[in-house]
Motif scaffolding. Structure first.
Motif, PDB file in Angstrom:
ATOM      1  N   ASP A 122      -0.651   2.523 -12.739  1.00 30.50           N
ATOM      2  CA  ASP A 122      -1.208   3.753 -11.787  1.00 30.50           C
ATOM      3  C   ASP A 122      -0.325   3.430 -10.755  1.00 30.50           C
ATOM      4  OD1 ASP A 122      -3.205   4.780 -13.533  1.00 30.50           O
ATOM      5  OD2 ASP A 122      -4.707   3.359 -12.848  1.00 30.50           O
ATOM      6  N   ILE A 123       0.613   4.521 -10.557  1.00 32.75           N
ATOM      7  CA  ILE A 123       1.563   4.487  -9.432  1.00 32.75           C
ATOM      8  C   ILE A 123       0.897   4.706  -8.193  1.00 32.75           C
ATOM      9  CG2 ILE A 123       3.573   4.990  -8.232  1.00 32.75           C
ATOM     10  CD1 ILE A 123       4.697   5.502 -11.225  1.00 32.75           C
ATOM     11  N   ILE A 124       0.643   4.250  -7.039  1.00 30.36           N
ATOM     12  CA  ILE A 124      -0.134   4.424  -5.980  1.00 30.36           C
ATOM     13  C   ILE A 124       0.696   4.321  -4.770  1.00 30.36           C
ATOM     14  CG2 ILE A 124      -2.225   3.894  -4.619  1.00 30.36           C
ATOM     15  CD1 ILE A 124      -3.280   2.345  -6.963  1.00 30.36           C
ATOM     16  N   PHE A 125       0.726   5.412  -4.107  1.00 33.77           N
ATOM     17  CA  PHE A 125       1.811   5.389  -2.718  1.00 33.77           C
ATOM     18  C   PHE A 125       1.161   6.011  -1.847  1.00 33.77           C
ATOM     19  CE2 PHE A 125       3.355   8.751  -5.226  1.00 33.77           C
ATOM     20  CZ  PHE A 125       3.553   9.734  -4.371  1.00 33.77           C
ATOM     21  N   ALA A 126       1.652   5.875  -0.416  1.00 33.35           N
ATOM     22  CA  ALA A 126       1.333   6.715   0.536  1.00 33.35           C
ATOM     23  C   ALA A 126       2.520   7.324   1.271  1.00 33.35           C
ATOM     24  CB  ALA A 126       0.667   5.582   1.819  1.00 33.35           C
ATOM     25  N   VAL A 184      -0.565   8.567  -9.650  1.00 33.66           N
ATOM     26  CA  VAL A 184      -0.140   9.058 -10.666  1.00 33.66           C
ATOM     27  C   VAL A 184      -0.137   8.140 -11.893  1.00 33.66           C
ATOM     28  CG1 VAL A 184       2.315   8.898 -10.095  1.00 33.66           C
ATOM     29  CG2 VAL A 184       1.655  10.720 -12.009  1.00 33.66           C
ATOM     30  N   GLY A 185      -0.408   8.393 -13.217  1.00 35.82           N
ATOM     31  CA  GLY A 185      -0.309   7.678 -14.008  1.00 35.82           C
ATOM     32  C   GLY A 185       1.178   7.399 -14.690  1.00 35.82           C
ATOM     33  N   THR A 194       5.308   4.628   2.565  1.00 36.96           N
ATOM     34  CA  THR A 194       5.103   3.480   3.244  1.00 36.96           C
ATOM     35  C   THR A 194       4.464   2.192   2.477  1.00 36.96           C
ATOM     36  OG1 THR A 194       2.888   4.165   3.556  1.00 36.96           O
ATOM     37  CG2 THR A 194       4.540   4.780   5.271  1.00 36.96           C
ATOM     38  N   VAL A 195       3.601   2.304   1.555  1.00 31.61           N
ATOM     39  CA  VAL A 195       3.374   1.401   0.325  1.00 31.61           C
ATOM     40  C   VAL A 195       3.541   2.034  -0.835  1.00 31.61           C
ATOM     41  CG1 VAL A 195       1.242  -0.152  -0.062  1.00 31.61           C
ATOM     42  CG2 VAL A 195       1.690   0.600   2.123  1.00 31.61           C
ATOM     43  N   LEU A 196       4.059   1.094  -1.829  1.00 29.40           N
ATOM     44  CA  LEU A 196       4.157   1.440  -3.211  1.00 29.40           C
ATOM     45  C   LEU A 196       3.457   0.427  -4.028  1.00 29.40           C
ATOM     46  CD1 LEU A 196       5.190   3.369  -5.566  1.00 29.40           C
ATOM     47  CD2 LEU A 196       7.506   2.031  -5.282  1.00 29.40           C
ATOM     48  N   ILE A 197       2.517   0.604  -4.878  1.00 28.90           N
ATOM     49  CA  ILE A 197       1.866  -0.302  -5.851  1.00 28.90           C
ATOM     50  C   ILE A 197       1.860   0.005  -7.263  1.00 28.90           C
ATOM     51  CG2 ILE A 197      -0.086  -1.609  -6.323  1.00 28.90           C
ATOM     52  CD1 ILE A 197      -0.790  -1.078  -3.433  1.00 28.90           C
ATOM     53  N   ALA A 198       2.606  -0.503  -8.340  1.00 34.83           N
ATOM     54  CA  ALA A 198       2.491   0.030  -9.594  1.00 34.83           C
ATOM     55  C   ALA A 198       1.149  -0.994 -10.220  1.00 34.83           C
ATOM     56  CB  ALA A 198       3.584  -0.275 -10.461  1.00 34.83           C
ATOM     57  N   SER A 199      -0.054  -0.487 -10.386  1.00 30.76           N
ATOM     58  CA  SER A 199      -1.296  -1.292 -10.754  1.00 30.76           C
ATOM     59  C   SER A 199      -1.671  -1.127 -12.085  1.00 30.76           C
ATOM     60  CB  SER A 199      -2.472  -0.603 -10.067  1.00 30.76           C
ATOM     61  OG  SER A 199      -3.610  -1.350 -10.136  1.00 30.76           O
ATOM     62  N   PRO A 200      -1.627  -2.164 -12.862  1.00 32.30           N
ATOM     63  CA  PRO A 200      -2.065  -2.183 -14.282  1.00 32.30           C
ATOM     64  C   PRO A 200      -3.477  -1.490 -14.305  1.00 32.30           C
ATOM     65  CG  PRO A 200      -1.178  -4.352 -13.570  1.00 32.30           C
ATOM     66  CD  PRO A 200      -1.283  -3.669 -12.419  1.00 32.30           C
ATOM     67  N   ALA A 201      -3.351  -0.619 -15.603  1.00 36.80           N
ATOM     68  CA  ALA A 201      -4.542   0.419 -15.618  1.00 36.80           C
ATOM     69  C   ALA A 201      -5.638  -0.607 -16.270  1.00 36.80           C
ATOM     70  CB  ALA A 201      -4.335   1.588 -16.229  1.00 36.80           C
ATOM     71  N   PRO A 202      -6.887  -0.319 -16.014  1.00 38.50           N
ATOM     72  CA  PRO A 202      -7.923  -1.186 -16.739  1.00 38.50           C
ATOM     73  C   PRO A 202      -7.741  -0.655 -18.285  1.00 38.50           C
ATOM     74  CG  PRO A 202      -8.845  -0.225 -14.641  1.00 38.50           C
ATOM     75  CD  PRO A 202      -7.431   0.353 -14.868  1.00 38.50           C
ATOM     76  N   MET A 233       9.704  -1.292 -13.935  1.00 39.81           N
ATOM     77  CA  MET A 233      10.060  -0.220 -14.301  1.00 39.81           C
ATOM     78  C   MET A 233       9.130   0.999 -13.693  1.00 39.81           C
ATOM     79  SD  MET A 233      10.377  -0.792 -18.508  1.00 39.81           S
ATOM     80  CE  MET A 233      10.650   1.150 -18.990  1.00 39.81           C
ATOM     81  N   ALA A 234       7.946   0.706 -13.526  1.00 38.56           N
ATOM     82  CA  ALA A 234       7.059   1.568 -12.896  1.00 38.56           C
ATOM     83  C   ALA A 234       7.240   1.850 -11.561  1.00 38.56           C
ATOM     84  CB  ALA A 234       5.647   1.403 -12.944  1.00 38.56           C
ATOM     85  N   GLU A 235       7.688   0.722 -10.664  1.00 37.68           N
ATOM     86  CA  GLU A 235       8.091   0.470  -9.198  1.00 37.68           C
ATOM     87  C   GLU A 235       9.277   1.310  -9.197  1.00 37.68           C
ATOM     88  OE1 GLU A 235       5.904  -3.616  -8.119  1.00 37.68           O
ATOM     89  OE2 GLU A 235       7.962  -3.416  -8.650  1.00 37.68           O
ATOM     90  N   ARG A 236      10.112   1.411 -10.054  1.00 33.49           N
ATOM     91  CA  ARG A 236      11.381   2.121  -9.872  1.00 33.49           C
ATOM     92  C   ARG A 236      11.049   3.595  -9.738  1.00 33.49           C
ATOM     93  NH1 ARG A 236      13.360  -2.586 -12.414  1.00 33.49           N
ATOM     94  NH2 ARG A 236      13.122  -1.727 -14.524  1.00 33.49           N
ATOM     95  N   VAL A 237      10.323   3.989 -10.746  1.00 31.13           N
ATOM     96  CA  VAL A 237      10.016   5.595 -10.969  1.00 31.13           C
ATOM     97  C   VAL A 237       9.200   5.755  -9.686  1.00 31.13           C
ATOM     98  CG1 VAL A 237       8.477   6.984 -12.158  1.00 31.13           C
ATOM     99  CG2 VAL A 237       9.734   5.497 -13.392  1.00 31.13           C
ATOM    100  N   GLY A 238       8.088   5.102  -9.378  1.00 27.31           N
ATOM    101  CA  GLY A 238       7.411   5.375  -8.079  1.00 27.31           C
ATOM    102  C   GLY A 238       8.285   5.445  -6.784  1.00 27.31           C
ATOM    103  N   ALA A 239       9.409   4.754  -6.769  1.00 28.27           N
ATOM    104  CA  ALA A 239      10.346   4.807  -5.591  1.00 28.27           C
ATOM    105  C   ALA A 239      10.831   5.884  -5.350  1.00 28.27           C
ATOM    106  CB  ALA A 239      11.190   3.636  -5.609  1.00 28.27           C
ATOM    107  N   GLY A 240      10.913   6.911  -6.427  1.00 26.69           N
ATOM    108  CA  GLY A 240      11.446   8.293  -6.362  1.00 26.69           C
ATOM    109  C   GLY A 240      10.490   9.460  -6.124  1.00 26.69           C
ATOM    110  N   LEU A 241       9.412   9.182  -6.213  1.00 25.59           N
ATOM    111  CA  LEU A 241       8.247  10.080  -5.985  1.00 25.59           C
ATOM    112  C   LEU A 241       7.976  10.565  -4.618  1.00 25.59           C
ATOM    113  CD1 LEU A 241       5.412   8.742  -8.479  1.00 25.59           C
ATOM    114  CD2 LEU A 241       7.222  10.457  -8.892  1.00 25.59           C
ATOM    115  N   ALA A 242       8.214   9.940  -3.658  1.00 26.96           N
ATOM    116  CA  ALA A 242       8.097  10.386  -2.029  1.00 26.96           C
ATOM    117  C   ALA A 242       9.052   9.853  -1.240  1.00 26.96           C
ATOM    118  CB  ALA A 242       6.576   9.864  -1.716  1.00 26.96           C
TER     119      ALA A 242
END
Length: 314
Positions: A218-222, A231-232, A203-211, A190-199
């Motif tokens: 934590d959606i991380i992208f370049a 962005v959380g 070039t890279v999109l990672i939905a990283s579980p938060a500690p 779900m987070a990856e699908r949201v992240g795909a629309g942020l930029a």
């Protein structure tokens, strides 16, 4: 995953009934669940160890050989105790075939769990050096510690008191593990699908579980300029707008980097290289997955002789 989690999975398998298959079954299961981490000794090489960890000892050849080695050592230990008269009377007969089978099963759980986090694992080493990333669980998960630890204790306690239901808590614990992994996989998707629309075309999109927050990613992208953003996200939505992870990021091309064993090892492992300019103009190579101030110092390489002008504001 951390070694406590690996150990609890091995213990749950034993308490689910497998510990009754042969003497020394529990050591086979718990040690086997941790055995691929024998490569942890390579951390003495510092940054260069990034190219050594989670590879050969987590690949198919090791997963065939390590269980046989472990079973042989345990079987020889039992025979040594028997000859010396120190073998516990209550220990079940040790069956070598079962020791191999249980050690193999336990070893298989290790790469299966390691694949679930963002650090990565080379599942096919030495035949392929490709990194696999599950992005499903943080490397240390307090929910798993709590639930699996309680299930292991309750099963052991019931067995100690001779209750016929001693296997049930362990089996429930294993069932919870499977359901928990599946639910976290859904959250990551779900987070990856949201992240795909942020930029546009990240070039890279990672939905990283938060500690410590398994419900958060934590959606991380370049973007196309090689600037990294974070962005959380929770199932309730985004937690603000994407922010640049480092205001002094440098659009450095990997092909232009100076070469050294440490730099080569870092780039071999890194999935999200981030170049940051210091106050003196020197550039340090980080990984955006581990840019949290609590971790970045252990995942960094200084790039000698490389200078970077302060980039313009985006």
């Amino acid at each position: 995953m951390d070694n406590l989690t690996h150990s609890l999975v091995g213990a749950l398998l034993g308490q689910a009934s497998l510990k009754r298959r042969t003497g020394l079954a529990m050591p086979a299961l718990i040690i086997g669940a941790n055995l691929p981490d024998v490569d942890a000794t390579c951390v003495i090489y510092g940054t260069e160890s990034l190219a050594m960890r989670r590879g050969l000892t987590h690949g198919p050849l090791a997963l065939v050989m390590l269980p046989v080695v472990l079973a042989t050592v345990l079987y020889a230990f039992d025979r040594w105790q028997a000859r010396g008269g120190t073998r516990p009377e209550g220990r079940l007969p040790v069956r070598f075939g079962w020791l191999v089978a249980l050690s193999f099963l336990a070893c298989l759980t290790h790469p299966a769990l390691d694949w679930l986090n963002v650090y990565g694992i080379r599942l096919l080493a030495p035949f392929s050096q490709r990194w696999f990333h599950g992005d499903t669980l943080f490397i240390v998960d307090w929910v798993l510690w709590l639930v699996m630890g309680f299930a292991t204790w309750l099963s052991w306690r019931r067995d100690r008191h001779g209750l016929a239901t001693w296997r049930r808590p362990a089996r429930y614990g294993l069932a919870f593990l499977g359901i928990y992994i599946a639910l976290n996989g859904i959250l990551t998707g779900m987070a990856e699908r949201v992240g795909a629309g942020l930029a546009p075309e990240p070039t890279v999109l990672i939905a990283s579980p938060a500690p410590g927050q398994p419900w958060k990613r934590d959606i991380i992208f370049a973007d196309s300029t090689l600037r990294w953003y974070r962005v959380g996200w929770t199932p309730l939505g985004l937690q603000g707008q994407p922010l640049m992870m480092e205001p002094n990021q440098c659009p450095v091309e990997v092909a232009d980097l100076p070469r050294s064993p440490a730099i080569d090892a870092f780039l071999f492992w890194s999935r999200a290289p981030l170049f940051a300019r210091g106050d003196d103009g020197a550039v340090t190579l980080y990984d955006a997955r581990f840019y949290d101030p609590r971790a970045r110092g252990r995942f960094a390489v200084t790039l000698p002789g490389l200078q970077c002008e302060r980039p313009p504001a985006p």
